[in-house]
Design an enzyme around this catalytic site. Structure first.
Site, PDB file in Angstrom:
ATOM      1  CG  HIS A  81      -1.973   1.035   1.215  1.00 19.45           C
ATOM      2  ND1 HIS A  81      -3.214   0.823   1.778  1.00 19.45           N
ATOM      3  CD2 HIS A  81      -2.008   2.297   0.710  1.00 19.45           C
ATOM      4  CE1 HIS A  81      -3.959   1.916   1.624  1.00 19.45           C
ATOM      5  NE2 HIS A  81      -3.235   2.817   0.982  1.00 19.45           N
ATOM      6  CD  GLU A  91      -4.213  -3.319   0.499  1.00 27.08           C
ATOM      7  OE1 GLU A  91      -4.788  -4.377   0.810  1.00 27.08           O
ATOM      8  OE2 GLU A  91      -3.723  -2.544   1.337  1.00 27.08           O
ATOM      9  CG  HIS A 134      -8.419  -4.012   8.499  1.00 29.22           C
ATOM     10  ND1 HIS A 134      -7.574  -3.057   7.971  1.00 29.22           N
ATOM     11  CD2 HIS A 134      -8.618  -3.646   9.782  1.00 29.22           C
ATOM     12  CE1 HIS A 134      -7.313  -2.143   8.881  1.00 29.22           C
ATOM     13  NE2 HIS A 134      -7.930  -2.482   9.998  1.00 29.22           N
TER      14      HIS A 134
END
Length: 237
Positions: free
Chosen positions: A43, A70, A190
């Protein structure tokens, strides 16, 4: 089979805390793959608090499994996707100042924006996934804007798991089935860990992929990276 994608952001955080190149992120990614990871997730945030822009391009040259990038789809992110052409671009609705991704897309109010972004990413030959809460209307909205997959945001599953796991997983199982019926692939991520992962897999056996970083790195401090990846793979199999 549900693939395990290892999010290597936390390794980059450790490296950046002292400067230099320890741990070596390229070596970490290659070792994760050698130890059984079926994907690598990063990310690259605008502030480069963990993954840097340079990391993105270096990793793109060595990752041989599924490369998943991401991020919030601003012009910077889209330029990276078009140049690197990872296997998957996961769209996350987080502003630059948040500590970690903490909400999924409202695919109804942001429908036009998401549709335009997804068309642009698909034109580069990259699969799209939308980070999303387990809300039926938003899953339907995701299908309408043309994404290939969704990634279910699983924080509420993790927080509710120890209290009432059946209740905690219900919205995920229901919306995952809806997504499947709408022709969408289903990812999840997550706060997934060795406590809740197997249960989620049992409830959604057709999941395509889970992306796990923080918990996996924490477990690796005790069990070692190779053994930890094997443990997570075992939970999915």
């Amino acid at each position: 089979m549900t693939k395990l994608s290892v999010n290597v952001n936390k390794f980059a955080t450790i490296r950046n805390a002292r400067g230099g190149n320890n741990p070596d992120l390229v070596k970490v990614a290659k070792d994760c793959e050698k130890f059984g990871a079926q994907g690598i997730t990063i990310h690259p945030r605008p502030d480069q608090r963990h993954i840097t822009t340079e990391d993105v391009y270096q990793l793109s040259e060595v990752v041989t499994s599924e490369f998943n990038i991401e991020g919030y789809p601003d012009e910077r992110f889209l330029k990276i996707i078009e140049e690197v052409k990872p296997a998957q671009a996961t769209l996350v609705p987080d502003p630059p100042d948040v500590l970690t991704s903490n909400a999924g897309w409202d695919t109804i109010s942001h429908a036009e924006f998401l549709e335009d972004v997804i068309q642009r990413i698909k034109a580069a030959g990259v699969r799209t996934s939308i980070f999303i809460d387990p809300i039926a209307e938003r899953i339907e909205g995701a299908a309408k804007v043309g994404t290939d997959r969704i990634e279910l945001y699983t924080e509420s599953l993790a927080t509710g798991y120890l209290k009432d796991r059946e209740m905690a997983v219900r919205p995920y199982a229901n919306t995952a089935r809806l997504a499947k019926d709408l022709g969408l692939g289903v990812n999840a991520g997550h706060d997934l860990d060795l406590v809740n992962l197997k249960f989620l897999k049992e409830q959604i056996p057709f999941m395509d992929e889970v992306s796990i970083g923080h918990a996996l790195v924490c477990d690796a401090l005790y069990y070692g990276l190779e053994n930890t990846i094997e443990l997570y793979r075992r939970e999915l199999e």
